[in-house]
Each structure stands twice: as structure tokens, then as C-alpha cells.
Motif scaffolding. Structure first.
Motif, short mmCIF file in Angstrom:
data_model
loop_
_atom_site.label_atom_id
_atom_site.label_comp_id
_atom_site.label_asym_id
_atom_site.label_seq_id
_atom_site.Cartn_x
_atom_site.Cartn_y
_atom_site.Cartn_z
N LEU A 164 10.67 -35.58 -23.72
CA LEU A 164 9.64 -36.16 -24.56
C LEU A 164 8.29 -35.99 -23.88
O LEU A 164 8.15 -36.31 -22.70
CB LEU A 164 9.91 -37.64 -24.81
CG LEU A 164 11.25 -38.00 -25.46
CD1 LEU A 164 11.43 -39.52 -25.51
CD2 LEU A 164 11.34 -37.41 -26.87
N LEU A 219 3.55 -37.84 -30.14
CA LEU A 219 4.78 -37.64 -29.38
C LEU A 219 5.46 -36.36 -29.82
O LEU A 219 5.60 -36.10 -31.01
CB LEU A 219 5.72 -38.83 -29.58
CG LEU A 219 7.08 -38.74 -28.89
CD1 LEU A 219 6.92 -38.69 -27.38
CD2 LEU A 219 7.96 -39.92 -29.29
N ALA A 232 8.89 -33.59 -28.91
CA ALA A 232 10.23 -33.54 -28.32
C ALA A 232 10.74 -32.11 -28.27
O ALA A 232 10.38 -31.27 -29.10
CB ALA A 232 11.20 -34.41 -29.12
N ASN A 255 19.03 -32.26 -29.70
CA ASN A 255 18.82 -33.33 -30.68
C ASN A 255 20.12 -33.67 -31.39
O ASN A 255 20.11 -34.22 -32.49
CB ASN A 255 17.75 -32.89 -31.69
CG ASN A 255 17.21 -34.03 -32.53
OD1 ASN A 255 17.21 -35.18 -32.10
ND2 ASN A 255 16.75 -33.71 -33.73
N PHE A 264 15.49 -37.14 -30.90
CA PHE A 264 14.08 -36.88 -31.20
C PHE A 264 13.48 -37.99 -32.07
O PHE A 264 12.30 -38.28 -31.97
CB PHE A 264 13.91 -35.55 -31.95
CG PHE A 264 14.14 -34.32 -31.12
CD1 PHE A 264 14.67 -34.39 -29.84
CD2 PHE A 264 13.81 -33.08 -31.63
CE1 PHE A 264 14.89 -33.25 -29.08
CE2 PHE A 264 14.01 -31.92 -30.88
CZ PHE A 264 14.56 -32.01 -29.62
N VAL A 291 6.95 -43.62 -23.43
CA VAL A 291 8.30 -43.25 -23.85
C VAL A 291 9.22 -43.15 -22.64
O VAL A 291 8.76 -43.07 -21.49
CB VAL A 291 8.32 -41.90 -24.59
CG1 VAL A 291 7.50 -41.97 -25.86
CG2 VAL A 291 7.81 -40.78 -23.69
N ALA A 311 13.11 -40.97 -21.93
CA ALA A 311 14.24 -40.20 -22.44
C ALA A 311 15.46 -40.48 -21.58
O ALA A 311 15.41 -40.35 -20.36
CB ALA A 311 13.93 -38.71 -22.43
N SER A 369 16.40 -42.08 -26.92
CA SER A 369 15.00 -42.24 -26.54
C SER A 369 14.53 -43.66 -26.83
O SER A 369 14.96 -44.28 -27.81
CB SER A 369 14.12 -41.26 -27.33
OG SER A 369 14.54 -39.92 -27.15
N ILE A 405 10.85 -45.72 -27.27
CA ILE A 405 9.46 -45.42 -27.57
C ILE A 405 8.67 -46.71 -27.77
O ILE A 405 9.07 -47.57 -28.57
CB ILE A 405 9.36 -44.54 -28.84
CG1 ILE A 405 10.06 -43.20 -28.59
CG2 ILE A 405 7.91 -44.33 -29.26
CD1 ILE A 405 10.29 -42.39 -29.84
#
Length: 301
Positions: free
Chosen positions: A150, A158, A160, A164, A169, A190, A192, A197, A199
Motif C-alpha cells: 500500500l 491510497l 495498492a 488481491n 486492496f 495505512v 498492510a 489491510s 486504513i
């Protein structure tokens, strides 16, 4: 399985597992107490089996596992003592499980290491032993997970890249990307993790997305999510996603909260029970938190 910390004078210390030499003490022997390995350091980060740090002069150094080129020194040779990667101009560094990223003072984003899913973002699936530029300017923050990355720009957007498959993402799809893909605006920070993820938006709200087998998304369940879901409405300032499904965040008042995988007690709530909703661990004064694979560290004021 290992830990790194900086003291107030910029001395870097390491302890724990040392299979690849990631402690930087010249050996591959595990260490059970902290020992100094470098001075003049301003930032440090731990990957899956490698370590990266930035010195006060802006130089980037690397140690440990280099099977995928994640040290960025042009080789696949593991390093048991720190090796220089970039001589100057580095402002921020991040380590994924087997890949690495750094930001230069000009806001450019660079990547190296494992690229099986495109997590380096260089339009390929080729591992890189030397840094490759991904974004030329405007990047303020980057976080590498197990197989996705990220990147946050200064405008709050943002982006990515990488795997995924579990929806990490947050764009509503499970489609991988070998180049940075836009995800959202108005993002503050963020983190990862392993296929998920966390955020934090500019308004202090916390959102989560992706793999959720341990409840690490904090939504009360264990189903994966492919679109961003709000967990906390306001007040969140910092977040950390561990590489084994343990999540951490703290609020502006310094309170520390945890959720997800707790099989080794890494959530710190006095149990080994996984948590699907946030549990408060500390009331005030937390200033830093870092989730590893099966352990976690935090610092108080």
C-alpha cells in the motif's frame, strides 16, 4: 520471531531469531537479549527475515534474508552484518515479508525483492535485487504486507499493488495488480498485513478489508471482506497489521486496542483467545506499536 528498537541516541538494538543474520551481529545464532548493532540510526523496520534501517545521513542499510533480493544490494546473498544499499536521500523505509520499499526525499517510491504477485509495482512479476523506481514523486508513506503493498501519496490518495486474492486492496475486486492501482482518497495512514489491510482516514476513522480468518478486521466475524468496512468511527491515529493476522491501533488519547489472531498471546489481553472486535489493552500514553508474526511490541510515553 525477532525485534528491533532504537534508543533516544539513535543506537539500534536487535534480539530474537537470527536464522538469516537479520539481527546484524555477524552471526546466525539466536539472541535472547538486546545488543547494539549500529549507531546514528533514525528509522528501522523488520521484515519476514530481513531488516532495513535509515541513518541520519539518509543512507539505507540492510541485513538478513536476501533470497529474493529484498536487501537491494544487487545479490541474493544473505547478510549477517549491515550492508549499504543507498548512500543518501532516503526518508522512509518499509519491509514486507520478502520485499522492501523506500521513499526518497523527493517523494519517489522504490522497491526490491520478491515480486511473485506484482507487489513491487514495477509492471512485472520479476524479483529485483536492486531498487527500481515505482512512482516518481508525491509519495509520503508505504507499507508492505505478505504479498501486497500500500502506498500513500501526499494528497491523501491510497494506491495498492500485488496480490488481491483476498480483497486486501479494498477496491471491491480480487484482481491482482502489477502497477499501483487507485483505492481511495482522504487517507491518513495505512498498514498492510498478510492479505489484509488497515486504513485510517483523515477523519480518524479506521477501516479494514481483506482476509479475516482470525477476526483481524475487527468487524465481529471471520468472513473476508472485499470492500472497505468501518471498524472505529473516529480518534484513531496509528495502526499496525501483523504478518499473522494480528491487528493493533491506538487512538489520539494513547489508548491501545488489538484484534485478530491471539494464539501466542500477542494481543496482550491476558488470553490466547482470538478477538473479532477491538479489545482495549492500555488506557493512555501509547506512542508506538508494531505487530510481528506471533508477537508484538509497543512503547509508552
Amino acid at each position: 520471531g525477532f525485534s528491533l528498537y532504537l534508543d533516544a541516541n539513535g543506537t539500534l538494538y536487535s534480539s530474537g531469531a537470527n536464522t538469516y543474520g537479520q539481527l546484524g551481529d555477524g552471526s546466525v545464532i539466536d539472541r535472547f537479549s538486546f545488543a547494539p548493532i549500529s549507531t546514528g540510526v533514525k528509522e528501522v523496520v523488520a521484515g519476514g527475515g530481513h531488516s532495513l534501517f535509515v541513518k541520519n545521513d539518509g543512507s539505507l542499510w540492510a541485513i538478513g534474508n536476501n533470497a529474493y533480493g529484498q536487501l537491494g544490494d544487487g545479490t541474493f546473498i544473505n547478510r549477517v552484518t549491515p550492508v549499504p544499499v543507498i548512500s543518501s536521500g532516503v526518508s522512509f523505509v518499509s519491509a514486507g515479508e520478502n520485499h522492501s520499499h523506500f521513499i526518497k526525499t523527493d517523494g519517489s517510491l522504490w522497491s526490491m525483492g520478491s515480486n511473485e504477485f506484482g507487489q513491487l509495482g514495477d509492471s512485472s512479476l520479476t524479483n529485483r535485487t536492486s531498487p527500481v523506481q515505482i512512482i516518481s514523486a508525491g509519495v509520503s508513506f508505504v507499507s508492505g504486507g505478505s504479498s501486497h503493498t500500500l502506498a500513500l501519496k501526499v494528497d491523501g490518495s491510497l494506491w495498492a499493488m500485488g496480490s488481491n486474492a483476498s480483497g486486501a486492496f479494498g477496491d471491491g475486486t480480487t484482481i491482482d495488480s502489477i502497477t499501483p492501482r487507485f483505492v481511495a482518497n482522504d487517507v491518513f495512514t495505512v498498514s498492510a498485513g498478510r492479505d489484509y489491510s488497515l486504513i485510517v482516514n483523515a477523519d480518524g476513522s479506521l477501516q479494514s478489508v481483506g482476509e479475516n480468518a482470525f477476526g483481524q478486521l475487527g468487524d465481529g466475524g471471520t468472513n473476508d471482506r472485499f470492500s472497505l468496512h468501518q471498524v472505529v468511527a473516529s480518534g484513531v491515529t496509528t495502526v499496525s497489521a501483523g504478518l499473522n493476522g494480528s491487528s493493533f491501533f491506538f487512538k489520539a488519547n494513547g489508548s491501545l486496542w488489538t484484534m485478530g489472531n491471539n494464539q501466542s498471546g500477542q494481543l496482550g489481553d491476558g488470553s490466547t483467545t482470538n478477538r473479532t472486535v477491538p479489545v482495549q489493552i492500555e488506557l493512555v500514553d501509547v506512542v508506538l506499536v508494531s505487530g510481528g508474526d506471533s508477537h508484538s511490541l509497543y512503547a509508552k510515553r
